[in-house]
Write an enzyme that holds these catalytic residues in place. Structure first.
Site, short mmCIF file in Angstrom:
data_model
loop_
_atom_site.label_atom_id
_atom_site.label_comp_id
_atom_site.label_asym_id
_atom_site.label_seq_id
_atom_site.Cartn_x
_atom_site.Cartn_y
_atom_site.Cartn_z
N ASN A 9 -4.70 23.82 -7.18
CA ASN A 9 -5.22 23.80 -8.55
C ASN A 9 -4.33 24.74 -9.36
O ASN A 9 -4.48 25.96 -9.27
CB ASN A 9 -6.68 24.27 -8.56
CG ASN A 9 -7.23 24.37 -9.98
OD1 ASN A 9 -6.57 23.98 -10.94
ND2 ASN A 9 -8.44 24.91 -10.11
N TRP A 10 -3.43 24.15 -10.11
CA TRP A 10 -2.47 24.97 -10.86
C TRP A 10 -3.10 25.63 -12.09
O TRP A 10 -2.47 26.46 -12.73
CB TRP A 10 -1.27 24.11 -11.29
CG TRP A 10 -0.32 23.80 -10.18
CD1 TRP A 10 -0.34 24.32 -8.92
CD2 TRP A 10 0.81 22.91 -10.23
NE1 TRP A 10 0.71 23.80 -8.18
CE2 TRP A 10 1.42 22.95 -8.96
CE3 TRP A 10 1.36 22.09 -11.22
CZ2 TRP A 10 2.55 22.19 -8.65
CZ3 TRP A 10 2.48 21.33 -10.92
CH2 TRP A 10 3.08 21.38 -9.65
N LYS A 11 -4.30 25.21 -12.43
CA LYS A 11 -4.97 25.75 -13.64
C LYS A 11 -4.01 25.65 -14.83
O LYS A 11 -3.22 24.71 -14.90
CB LYS A 11 -5.46 27.17 -13.36
CG LYS A 11 -6.29 27.25 -12.06
CD LYS A 11 -7.00 28.55 -11.87
CE LYS A 11 -7.79 28.50 -10.56
NZ LYS A 11 -8.58 29.69 -10.31
N HIS A 91 -15.78 23.07 -11.77
CA HIS A 91 -15.10 24.33 -11.43
C HIS A 91 -15.77 25.47 -12.19
O HIS A 91 -16.18 25.31 -13.34
CB HIS A 91 -13.61 24.23 -11.79
CG HIS A 91 -12.81 25.36 -11.19
ND1 HIS A 91 -12.81 26.63 -11.73
CD2 HIS A 91 -12.02 25.40 -10.10
CE1 HIS A 91 -12.05 27.40 -10.98
NE2 HIS A 91 -11.56 26.69 -9.98
N GLU A 93 -14.61 27.94 -13.68
CA GLU A 93 -13.98 28.26 -14.97
C GLU A 93 -14.46 27.31 -16.06
O GLU A 93 -14.65 27.70 -17.21
CB GLU A 93 -12.45 28.26 -14.82
CG GLU A 93 -11.99 29.48 -14.03
CD GLU A 93 -10.73 29.28 -13.21
OE1 GLU A 93 -9.97 28.33 -13.48
OE2 GLU A 93 -10.50 30.09 -12.29
N GLU A 163 -16.50 27.59 -3.81
CA GLU A 163 -15.62 28.63 -4.36
C GLU A 163 -16.49 29.75 -4.94
O GLU A 163 -16.91 29.67 -6.11
CB GLU A 163 -14.75 28.05 -5.48
CG GLU A 163 -13.86 26.90 -5.05
CD GLU A 163 -12.69 26.71 -6.01
OE1 GLU A 163 -11.56 26.90 -5.58
OE2 GLU A 163 -12.92 26.41 -7.19
N GLY A 169 -9.28 34.40 -7.67
CA GLY A 169 -8.30 35.22 -8.39
C GLY A 169 -8.45 36.71 -8.18
O GLY A 169 -7.81 37.50 -8.86
N SER A 208 -8.95 33.00 -3.49
CA SER A 208 -7.96 33.93 -2.93
C SER A 208 -7.44 33.53 -1.55
O SER A 208 -7.22 34.40 -0.71
CB SER A 208 -8.51 35.36 -2.91
OG SER A 208 -8.71 35.82 -4.24
N GLY A 229 -5.59 28.29 -5.90
CA GLY A 229 -5.05 28.56 -7.22
C GLY A 229 -3.71 29.28 -7.11
O GLY A 229 -2.67 28.66 -6.86
N GLY A 230 -3.74 30.60 -7.25
CA GLY A 230 -2.52 31.41 -7.33
C GLY A 230 -1.47 31.10 -6.27
O GLY A 230 -0.27 30.97 -6.59
P1 13P Z 1 -7.32 31.44 -6.45
O1 13P Z 1 -6.75 30.79 -5.23
O2 13P Z 1 -6.26 31.87 -7.44
O3 13P Z 1 -8.30 32.52 -6.11
O4 13P Z 1 -8.15 30.30 -7.23
C1 13P Z 1 -9.09 29.56 -6.53
C2 13P Z 1 -9.56 28.46 -7.39
O5 13P Z 1 -10.26 28.67 -8.36
C3 13P Z 1 -9.12 27.08 -7.05
O6 13P Z 1 -9.82 26.14 -7.78
#
Ligand code: 13P
Length: 247
Positions: A9-11, A91, A93, A163, A169, A208, A229-230
């Site tokens: 998930n590149w956000k 999600h 977010e 999640e 994050g 994470s 994500g990251g």
């Molecule tokens: P991180 O891997 O950056 O913690 O993000 C997780 C996430 O929200 C994937 O959708």
């Protein structure tokens, strides 16, 4: 056996040149692993370009309505028309920053199932809910409302991602005992709601995940993969997760 899924998930990250750099590194690495599915969820402006690489490409968001005057939104049919293969729904977010509530998320689920479009339904508790011992009840209520009208015959469209918000994050993933507890709870819930086919629904972990903790997290038998994500923004780093998943 359930398939394992590693999803990026590149956000709201990566510019066009950075996406091209990512793909250059990506193509130099060996991703051949027939038992695992790799997925990329980029910003929507890159969807078409990434679809052309033959990867499983999914959208980070979709609107609940089918078409019309909804400036800035994207419809399922539009995603399907460029061969996007799935979408993230719910999600944290989207829930927290964009105020998507359970009713809207349930409507998105219905729109996707109506169109036969696969989705990853995200769920997870805030730190306060965990501290108050409410984490299981919270996730149950998220899933219950999202899947209220879900037809078990459409189970192949559904993937769950647990999640915990406090792990996203933060650099601090959930512990394996916490993940195992929640995944077992989710599996039981799905079985109660949908019957035996619940065992075919992949349940991913997100929050994470990185190359330091991936092997330990993926050693949990209840973890069918990860939503990352990251650590997915660097193709080399992401490849280490891919290898950890196959170990
Ligand atoms: P991180 O891997 O950056 O913690 O993000 C997780 C996430 O929200 C994937 O959708």
């Amino acid at each position: 056996m359930r398939k394992k899924i590693l999803a990026a998930n590149w956000k709201m990250n990566l510019t066009q040149p950075q996406v091209l750099d990512w793909l250059k590194v990506f193509h130099d690495l060996d991703w051949h692993q027939p038992q695992q599915e790799l997925r990329i969820y980029p910003s929507s402006i890159y969807l078409k370009e990434l679809v052309s690489t033959g990867l499983h490409v999914g959208a980070q968001n979709v609107f609940a309505e089918q078409k019309g005057a909804f400036t800035g939104e994207i419809a399922v049919e539009q995603l399907q028309s460029i061969d996007v293969q799935s979408v993230l729904i719910g999600h944290s977010e989207r829930r927290l920053i964009f105020k998507e509530d359970d009713a809207l998320i349930a409507q998105k689920v219905r729109t996707c199932t109506g169109a036969g479009f696969p989705f990853i339904l995200c769920c997870g508790e805030a730190i306060e809910q965990r501290e108050q011992g409410q984490h299981l009840a919270h996730v149950e209520s998220q899933l219950k409302s999202a899947l209220e009208q879900f037809d078990p015959a459409q189970h192949s469209l559904l993937t769950i991602a647990y999640e915990p918000i406090w792990a996203i994050g933060s650099g601090m993933s959930a512990r394996t005992d916490q993940i195992s507890e929640m995944h077992a709870f989710i599996r039981d819930f799905l079985e109660k709601e949908l019957g035996a086919i619940a065992h075919q629904i992949p349940i991913l972990y997100g929050g994470s995940v990185n190359s330091q903790n991936a092997s330990e997290l993926f050693s949990c038998p209840s973890v069918d993969g990860a939503l990352v994500g990251g650590a997915s923004l660097d193709a080399q780093h992401f490849h280490q997760l891919w290898q950890a998943l196959s170990a």
